[in-house]
Design an enzyme around this catalytic site. Structure first.
Site, mmCIF file in Angstrom:
data_model
loop_
_atom_site.group_PDB
_atom_site.id
_atom_site.type_symbol
_atom_site.label_atom_id
_atom_site.label_comp_id
_atom_site.label_asym_id
_atom_site.label_seq_id
_atom_site.Cartn_x
_atom_site.Cartn_y
_atom_site.Cartn_z
ATOM 1 N N THR A 101 -13.242 -21.377 24.247
ATOM 2 C CA THR A 101 -13.313 -20.007 24.749
ATOM 3 C C THR A 101 -14.639 -19.368 24.352
ATOM 4 O O THR A 101 -15.037 -19.398 23.185
ATOM 5 C CB THR A 101 -12.149 -19.173 24.183
ATOM 6 O OG1 THR A 101 -10.920 -19.781 24.578
ATOM 7 C CG2 THR A 101 -12.199 -17.746 24.702
ATOM 8 N N GLN B 177 -38.584 -20.223 19.001
ATOM 9 C CA GLN B 177 -39.563 -19.290 18.443
ATOM 10 C C GLN B 177 -40.473 -18.691 19.506
ATOM 11 O O GLN B 177 -41.273 -17.804 19.198
ATOM 12 C CB GLN B 177 -40.409 -19.994 17.373
ATOM 13 C CG GLN B 177 -39.630 -20.478 16.170
ATOM 14 C CD GLN B 177 -39.061 -19.357 15.327
ATOM 15 O OE1 GLN B 177 -39.437 -18.194 15.467
ATOM 16 N NE2 GLN B 177 -38.136 -19.685 14.436
ATOM 17 N N THR C 151 -28.815 -25.264 17.311
ATOM 18 C CA THR C 151 -28.484 -26.585 16.779
ATOM 19 C C THR C 151 -27.464 -27.283 17.661
ATOM 20 O O THR C 151 -27.596 -28.482 17.968
ATOM 21 C CB THR C 151 -27.966 -26.468 15.335
ATOM 22 O OG1 THR C 151 -29.022 -26.000 14.489
ATOM 23 C CG2 THR C 151 -27.487 -27.827 14.816
ATOM 24 N N HIS D 93 -30.099 -15.099 17.538
ATOM 25 C CA HIS D 93 -30.508 -14.343 16.353
ATOM 26 C C HIS D 93 -32.007 -14.373 16.091
ATOM 27 O O HIS D 93 -32.507 -13.642 15.242
ATOM 28 C CB HIS D 93 -29.724 -14.792 15.111
ATOM 29 C CG HIS D 93 -30.146 -16.106 14.542
ATOM 30 N ND1 HIS D 93 -30.935 -16.208 13.425
ATOM 31 C CD2 HIS D 93 -29.856 -17.381 14.898
ATOM 32 C CE1 HIS D 93 -31.121 -17.491 13.118
ATOM 33 N NE2 HIS D 93 -30.479 -18.205 14.006
ATOM 34 N N ASN E 216 -42.054 -23.433 14.373
ATOM 35 C CA ASN E 216 -41.392 -22.394 13.579
ATOM 36 C C ASN E 216 -42.102 -22.090 12.266
ATOM 37 O O ASN E 216 -41.935 -21.010 11.703
ATOM 38 C CB ASN E 216 -39.932 -22.787 13.306
ATOM 39 C CG ASN E 216 -39.816 -24.161 12.675
ATOM 40 O OD1 ASN E 216 -40.429 -25.116 13.122
ATOM 41 N ND2 ASN E 216 -39.013 -24.269 11.630
ATOM 42 N N CYS F 287 -33.837 -23.667 7.158
ATOM 43 C CA CYS F 287 -32.822 -24.528 7.771
ATOM 44 C C CYS F 287 -32.239 -25.518 6.778
ATOM 45 O O CYS F 287 -31.600 -26.481 7.166
ATOM 46 C CB CYS F 287 -33.431 -25.299 8.942
ATOM 47 S SG CYS F 287 -34.882 -26.259 8.469
#
Length: 388
Positions: free
Chosen positions: A243, A184, A73, A206, A156, A331
């Site tokens: 960071t 995907q 995203t 993920h 997806n 989502c």
């Protein structure tokens, strides 16, 4: 996860790989800031740059062109902007053209004003309408800036593979920029940013068995880049400040290496399991509609409709039987709503659909159990008069 349940929602998030978990745990023991010049800082920096190479290799890209983000995203919001630079020279993007079946992270248009986002329709088969795209780009106002086109390589919800190389030819012919959501596709199809003809790829940790909270924007080169979304200390060569999350990136890299290993062989096995499940589904319910079955699909996804059954009803029924699947895209904070993908394909928006998505760890026994649960749910539907 309880052994009494089976997980068939890999498109929402893939189970964390043991290799990724181990890499994250090892990285937790490292101290130092990757921007520090002392030995501890250099150790963390080496970890991050090795991760950059691993992610680049998965995408067929150069390591220097990988920009790490907090996820897909953020990567979408970073690249979907009217403000680019070609080296040090400002480059104006006049309008975004996004397909009607894109993930909400893309459909929202990123940093483009809503009035500067146009929708590209898809055919009834769920494929981007190439002629409609060509007509839209023919009518593009060049004085407003260059056109940008955003499409997903693999949808997806349906798993349908889009003709990105053909789309790229059209976009290039109109002097535009092509952004490809490969979330995907990564780990399920061979990826090459050059072969696809994309200017940018978006991927997520993920979805390939890495930890949540990491993703990447992958560029074809280093000259044409979007203006930063997050400003500050100038990390990621000034493209994304903050960071770097070394722990998540260590896991991301491990997942990327695993995803690239024996990819074709692994996905051939996964596709065989998916096809077997669909065959048994059709025996139990001959009226089941399997969306995208007649076109190219990625091997792990089955998106289907049981006529007369609402998506939320079906999802709850499967969940109560111990099968985790979804009603489309994961989502919307758990909300089950109408599928914009099916609507774009011309289906009645009131008719929902369920998505089963599996992976290399899925077993034959799980496929058999899922098929048995499907048969039970379909029989219950008939008994309650929900379908003829």
């Amino acid at each position: 996860m309880s052994s009494s349940r089976i997980y068939m929602d890999w498109n929402a998030t893939a189970p964390l790989l043991a290799e990724a978990r181990d890499a994250c745990l090892s990285a937790l023991d490292l101290v130092g800031n990757p921007s520090s010049v002392h030995g501890e800082g250099r150790t963390i920096r080496t970890l991050i740059e090795n991760a950059r190479r691993d992610v680049a290799a998965l995408c067929g890209a150069k390591a220097a062109s990988v920009i790490f983000t907090s996820g897909a995203t953020e990567a979408a919001n970073m690249v979907l902007t009217p403000d680019f630079r070609m080296g040090r020279t400002p480059l104006k993007i006049g309008r975004l053209y996004a397909s009607a079946i894109e993930h909400p992270a893309v459909r929202e248009g990123g940093r483009f004003a809503r009035e500067n986002v146009s929708e590209v329709p898809v055919t009834a088969a769920g494929i981007v309408d190439l002629e409609a795209l060509r007509e839209l780009l023919d009518a593009h106002d060049r004085e407003s800036g260059l056109p940008m086109v955003a499409v997903m390589l693999v949808n997806n919800e349906t798993g349908i593979v889009q003709p990105v190389a053909e789309i790229a030819e059209i976009v290039r012919g109109h002097g535009g920029i092509l952004v490809v959501d490969a979330v995907q596709a990564a780990g399920r199809l061979p990826l090459s940013i050059e072969a696809l003809g994309a200017d940018f790829l978006i991927i997520s940790s993920h979805k390939i068995g890495g930890p949540k909270g990491a993703g990447a924007l992958v560029a074809r080169g280093e000259i044409m880049m979007p203006t930063p979304l997050i400003r500050g200390g100038g990390q990621e060569k000034g493209h994304r400040s903050g960071t770097e999350n070394a722990v998540a990136l260590a896991g991301f890299a491990a997942a990327a290496r695993k995803a690239a290993d024996n990819l074709t062989e692994r996905m051939t096995s996964v596709a065989a399991l998916r096809d077997r499940l669909e065959q048994e589904m059709q025996v139990s319910a001959p009226d089941v509609v399997i969306h995208g079955r007649d076109v190219s699909r990625v091997g792990n996804t089955s998106f289907f409709t049981l006529p007369g059954m609402k998506a939320e009803t079906g999802q709850i029924a499967f969940d109560l039987e111990g099968v985790a699947l979804s009603a489309g895209s994961a989502c919307s904070s758990g909300k089950v709503g109408q599928s914009h993908v099916l609507t774009a394909m011309g289906y009645d928006p009131r008719q929902g659909a369920l998505r089963i998505s599996i992976g290399p760890a899925t077993t034959e026994a799980e496929i058999e159990r899922c098929a048995a649960v499907f048969a039970k749910v379909a029989a219950r539907r008939r008994a309650t008069g929900q379908a003829a």
